[in-house]
Design a protein around this motif. Sequence first.
Motif, mmCIF file in Angstrom:
data_model
loop_
_atom_site.group_PDB
_atom_site.id
_atom_site.type_symbol
_atom_site.label_atom_id
_atom_site.label_comp_id
_atom_site.label_asym_id
_atom_site.label_seq_id
_atom_site.Cartn_x
_atom_site.Cartn_y
_atom_site.Cartn_z
ATOM 1 N N LYS A 269 8.943 -1.519 -3.496
ATOM 2 C CA LYS A 269 9.375 -0.120 -3.485
ATOM 3 C C LYS A 269 8.180 0.819 -3.570
ATOM 4 O O LYS A 269 8.084 1.801 -2.807
ATOM 5 C CB LYS A 269 10.313 0.161 -4.656
ATOM 6 C CG LYS A 269 10.719 1.631 -4.784
ATOM 7 C CD LYS A 269 11.525 1.883 -6.043
ATOM 8 C CE LYS A 269 11.875 3.368 -6.189
ATOM 9 N NZ LYS A 269 12.672 3.632 -7.410
ATOM 10 N N PHE A 270 7.255 0.530 -4.468
ATOM 11 C CA PHE A 270 6.069 1.376 -4.644
ATOM 12 C C PHE A 270 5.259 1.445 -3.357
ATOM 13 O O PHE A 270 4.849 2.527 -2.918
ATOM 14 C CB PHE A 270 5.209 0.829 -5.779
ATOM 15 C CG PHE A 270 3.979 1.641 -6.061
ATOM 16 C CD1 PHE A 270 4.052 2.824 -6.783
ATOM 17 C CD2 PHE A 270 2.734 1.232 -5.582
ATOM 18 C CE1 PHE A 270 2.913 3.581 -7.027
ATOM 19 C CE2 PHE A 270 1.597 1.982 -5.822
ATOM 20 C CZ PHE A 270 1.678 3.157 -6.553
ATOM 21 N N PHE A 271 5.048 0.294 -2.722
ATOM 22 C CA PHE A 271 4.241 0.258 -1.504
ATOM 23 C C PHE A 271 4.957 0.933 -0.338
ATOM 24 O O PHE A 271 4.347 1.676 0.444
ATOM 25 C CB PHE A 271 3.905 -1.194 -1.156
ATOM 26 C CG PHE A 271 2.943 -1.335 -0.013
ATOM 27 C CD1 PHE A 271 1.681 -0.781 -0.074
ATOM 28 C CD2 PHE A 271 3.301 -2.034 1.126
ATOM 29 C CE1 PHE A 271 0.784 -0.917 0.981
ATOM 30 C CE2 PHE A 271 2.422 -2.174 2.177
ATOM 31 C CZ PHE A 271 1.162 -1.614 2.111
ATOM 32 N N ALA A 272 6.262 0.691 -0.196
ATOM 33 C CA ALA A 272 7.029 1.307 0.886
ATOM 34 C C ALA A 272 7.022 2.828 0.771
ATOM 35 O O ALA A 272 6.921 3.545 1.774
ATOM 36 C CB ALA A 272 8.458 0.781 0.879
ATOM 37 N N THR A 273 7.112 3.323 -0.450
ATOM 38 C CA THR A 273 7.062 4.767 -0.675
ATOM 39 C C THR A 273 5.730 5.343 -0.210
ATOM 40 O O THR A 273 5.679 6.417 0.388
ATOM 41 C CB THR A 273 7.295 5.076 -2.168
ATOM 42 O OG1 THR A 273 8.560 4.550 -2.570
ATOM 43 C CG2 THR A 273 7.280 6.579 -2.420
ATOM 44 N N GLN A 274 4.645 4.608 -0.481
ATOM 45 C CA GLN A 274 3.332 5.049 -0.020
ATOM 46 C C GLN A 274 3.249 5.092 1.500
ATOM 47 O O GLN A 274 2.546 5.934 2.072
ATOM 48 C CB GLN A 274 2.237 4.132 -0.568
ATOM 49 C CG GLN A 274 2.010 4.257 -2.068
ATOM 50 C CD GLN A 274 0.869 3.385 -2.542
ATOM 51 O OE1 GLN A 274 0.761 2.224 -2.172
ATOM 52 N NE2 GLN A 274 -0.007 3.951 -3.361
ATOM 53 N N LEU A 275 3.973 4.186 2.153
ATOM 54 C CA LEU A 275 3.982 4.152 3.622
ATOM 55 C C LEU A 275 4.960 5.161 4.219
ATOM 56 O O LEU A 275 5.007 5.323 5.437
ATOM 57 C CB LEU A 275 4.344 2.745 4.108
ATOM 58 C CG LEU A 275 3.364 1.610 3.792
ATOM 59 C CD1 LEU A 275 3.917 0.277 4.293
ATOM 60 C CD2 LEU A 275 1.996 1.880 4.403
ATOM 61 N N GLY A 276 5.734 5.804 3.369
ATOM 62 C CA GLY A 276 6.704 6.784 3.860
ATOM 63 C C GLY A 276 7.973 6.160 4.414
ATOM 64 O O GLY A 276 8.677 6.778 5.221
ATOM 65 N N ILE A 277 8.285 4.930 3.996
ATOM 66 C CA ILE A 277 9.477 4.225 4.478
ATOM 67 C C ILE A 277 10.609 4.420 3.475
ATOM 68 O O ILE A 277 10.404 4.245 2.271
ATOM 69 C CB ILE A 277 9.189 2.722 4.651
ATOM 70 C CG1 ILE A 277 8.040 2.512 5.642
ATOM 71 C CG2 ILE A 277 10.441 1.993 5.134
ATOM 72 C CD1 ILE A 277 7.570 1.076 5.722
ATOM 73 N N PRO A 278 11.806 4.782 3.928
ATOM 74 C CA PRO A 278 12.935 4.930 3.001
ATOM 75 C C PRO A 278 13.235 3.627 2.267
ATOM 76 O O PRO A 278 13.130 2.543 2.838
ATOM 77 C CB PRO A 278 14.101 5.324 3.915
ATOM 78 C CG PRO A 278 13.462 5.834 5.179
ATOM 79 C CD PRO A 278 12.176 5.092 5.321
ATOM 80 N N VAL A 279 13.618 3.752 0.996
ATOM 81 C CA VAL A 279 13.902 2.589 0.161
ATOM 82 C C VAL A 279 15.298 2.717 -0.427
ATOM 83 O O VAL A 279 15.678 3.783 -0.914
ATOM 84 C CB VAL A 279 12.876 2.450 -0.981
ATOM 85 C CG1 VAL A 279 13.215 1.255 -1.873
ATOM 86 C CG2 VAL A 279 11.459 2.325 -0.427
ATOM 87 N N VAL A 280 16.053 1.630 -0.378
ATOM 88 C CA VAL A 280 17.348 1.574 -1.064
ATOM 89 C C VAL A 280 17.316 0.395 -2.021
ATOM 90 O O VAL A 280 16.700 -0.630 -1.743
ATOM 91 C CB VAL A 280 18.531 1.459 -0.083
ATOM 92 C CG1 VAL A 280 18.665 2.727 0.736
ATOM 93 C CG2 VAL A 280 18.371 0.253 0.835
ATOM 94 N N GLN A 281 17.999 0.551 -3.173
ATOM 95 C CA GLN A 281 17.991 -0.484 -4.210
ATOM 96 C C GLN A 281 19.404 -0.708 -4.747
ATOM 97 O O GLN A 281 19.735 -0.281 -5.840
ATOM 98 C CB GLN A 281 17.055 -0.084 -5.344
ATOM 99 C CG GLN A 281 15.579 -0.019 -4.943
ATOM 100 C CD GLN A 281 14.693 0.431 -6.085
ATOM 101 O OE1 GLN A 281 14.613 1.625 -6.372
ATOM 102 N NE2 GLN A 281 14.047 -0.520 -6.748
ATOM 103 N N PRO A 282 20.218 -1.410 -3.985
ATOM 104 C CA PRO A 282 21.604 -1.631 -4.438
ATOM 105 C C PRO A 282 21.679 -2.622 -5.587
ATOM 106 O O PRO A 282 20.847 -3.522 -5.703
ATOM 107 C CB PRO A 282 22.268 -2.204 -3.180
ATOM 108 C CG PRO A 282 21.150 -2.920 -2.477
ATOM 109 C CD PRO A 282 19.934 -2.060 -2.697
ATOM 110 N N GLN A 283 22.687 -2.463 -6.431
ATOM 111 C CA GLN A 283 22.930 -3.471 -7.459
ATOM 112 C C GLN A 283 23.326 -4.789 -6.809
ATOM 113 O O GLN A 283 22.896 -5.865 -7.234
ATOM 114 C CB GLN A 283 24.025 -2.988 -8.412
ATOM 115 C CG GLN A 283 23.616 -1.836 -9.311
ATOM 116 C CD GLN A 283 22.512 -2.224 -10.280
ATOM 117 O OE1 GLN A 283 22.446 -3.362 -10.759
ATOM 118 N NE2 GLN A 283 21.636 -1.280 -10.580
#
Length: 305
Positions: free
Chosen positions: A48-62
């Motif tokens: 998640k941290f790295f994807a955010t740096q790349l500007g890629i949307p992140v989803v984290q479902p339970q």
Amino acid sequence: MRIVFMGTPEFALPSLNKLAQVHRILCVVSRPDRPKGRGMKVLPTPVKFFATQLGIPVVQPQKIVDIIESLKSMQPEIIVVVAYGEILPAGVLEIPSRGCINLHPSLLPELRGPEPIAWSIILGREKTGITTMWMNEEIDAGDIILQMEMEILPRDTRGSLEKRMSVAGAELLYETLKLIEEGNAPRKKQMGEPTFAPVIKKADCLIDWSRTATEIHNLVRGLNPSPSAYTFLEGRRFKIHSSRTFTGSFSGRPGEIVEVKESEIFVATGNGVLSILEIQPEGKRAMSVKDFLLGHSVKKGMRFE
């Protein structure tokens, strides 16, 4: 290609980085953030941290089923899974037009399951490898696309081998997607009797001093840096982070300290002697045996249990 990438730990970072350079990553799916460390602070997953740096949307479902409709709306060609941490149901596997693929750090069908890197060292293997495969509903049982063999070096730990495999795996994944894009990706059935690499439990980490020095040394290597092999001395728990086998002629009961030197503690085993090089007292930091002995009285004849 239009890709949904699923991953959670550091192992997945080289793969995400490599694919993001040549493909369109529609989104990254990662496991929910968890509290970590002594302060139990909630931290983002490495992916998640790295994807955010790349500007890629992140989803984290339970649970992954919670986002099935969202995934369908993205119309991915491929879903790429690298150490995501949840089994994908049929409803997800059916979404991408070209299929779901997984990068697995073993030479399948050997060491199916969540902990192949650790178990490959614990079991004393001298080689391992990486597999890319088409995913199905059975865990790590899909048809093989590509495989690459890797040597396990005598000084490898779980951490060092994982790092090397993550980098090599990213390259194998890149080649796999290239074959898929060209329409040339094979589907090879897994051959032979499968073996398994189950979740490592606390009981698996307790050193059994009746085992051979080599087996205990491999356990220490395979659990470094975490969750770490451990033992007890006079009722206190100690993690053992680094060791070596010793070929000298000490004798003693399994677990008995047979010699203490400036930077090593020599312990008898069921067969051979293990030298402890790095140790961590309960509630303290890991340290060299040399530093440990400056503040702890450890004598010949004492016994680890």
